[in-house]
Design a protein around this motif. Sequence first.
Motif, PDB file in Angstrom:
ATOM      1  N   LEU A   1       1.012  -1.289   0.245  1.00  0.00           N
ATOM      2  CA  LEU A   1      -0.219   0.130  -0.119  1.00  0.00           C
ATOM      3  C   LEU A   1       0.877   1.182  -0.134  1.00  0.00           C
ATOM      4  O   LEU A   1       0.635   2.259  -0.688  1.00  0.00           O
ATOM      5  N   LEU A   2       1.830   1.260   0.769  1.00  0.00           N
ATOM      6  CA  LEU A   2       2.843   2.255   0.831  1.00  0.00           C
ATOM      7  C   LEU A   2       3.388   2.682  -0.600  1.00  0.00           C
ATOM      8  O   LEU A   2       3.598   3.733  -1.042  1.00  0.00           O
ATOM      9  N   PHE A   3       4.011   1.473  -1.251  1.00  0.00           N
ATOM     10  CA  PHE A   3       4.481   1.449  -2.626  1.00  0.00           C
ATOM     11  C   PHE A   3       3.567   2.171  -3.654  1.00  0.00           C
ATOM     12  O   PHE A   3       3.883   3.078  -4.293  1.00  0.00           O
ATOM     13  N   PHE A   4       2.320   1.655  -3.587  1.00  0.00           N
ATOM     14  CA  PHE A   4       1.320   2.441  -4.511  1.00  0.00           C
ATOM     15  C   PHE A   4       1.055   3.738  -4.226  1.00  0.00           C
ATOM     16  O   PHE A   4       0.783   4.707  -4.960  1.00  0.00           O
ATOM     17  N   GLY A   5       0.988   4.259  -2.870  1.00  0.00           N
ATOM     18  CA  GLY A   5       0.901   5.433  -2.256  1.00  0.00           C
ATOM     19  C   GLY A   5       1.821   6.327  -2.642  1.00  0.00           C
ATOM     20  O   GLY A   5       1.649   7.549  -3.284  1.00  0.00           O
ATOM     21  N   LEU A   6       3.021   5.700  -2.588  1.00  0.00           N
ATOM     22  CA  LEU A   6       4.234   6.800  -3.193  1.00  0.00           C
ATOM     23  C   LEU A   6       3.964   6.958  -4.654  1.00  0.00           C
ATOM     24  O   LEU A   6       4.411   8.086  -4.967  1.00  0.00           O
TER      25      LEU A   6
END
Length: 100
Positions: A7-12
């Motif tokens: 999720l963090l990766f997609f968010g970034l």
Amino acid sequence: MGLVVILLFFGLAGGVVGRLKGSSFVVWFLISACIPVIGLLAAVCYRWDNQELRRQCPGCGRVVKLHDAVCVRCGYELEFPEVAIASEVDVRQRRAAASG
Ligand SMILES: [Zn+2]
């Protein structure tokens, strides 16, 4: 734990794409983190805000996007103008060409 990283990766990724397009990093970070794949796709498909033509609101003088129908500051109803202001990207490129 793995899910949080994804999720963090997609968010970034979504945030960076949104920022590059002249939109808000935080907004697209949140969208992409909440709805991972779709959010990122939406950021990619989102219009390039800083490449949009602009014009000045006759009511308050604020520079708004050409496609805006109503001024976001004063609520003035905007008709499609005869003259547009160059987009942010155009102005930047012209400035770079003039100085270089
Ligand atoms: Zn206005």
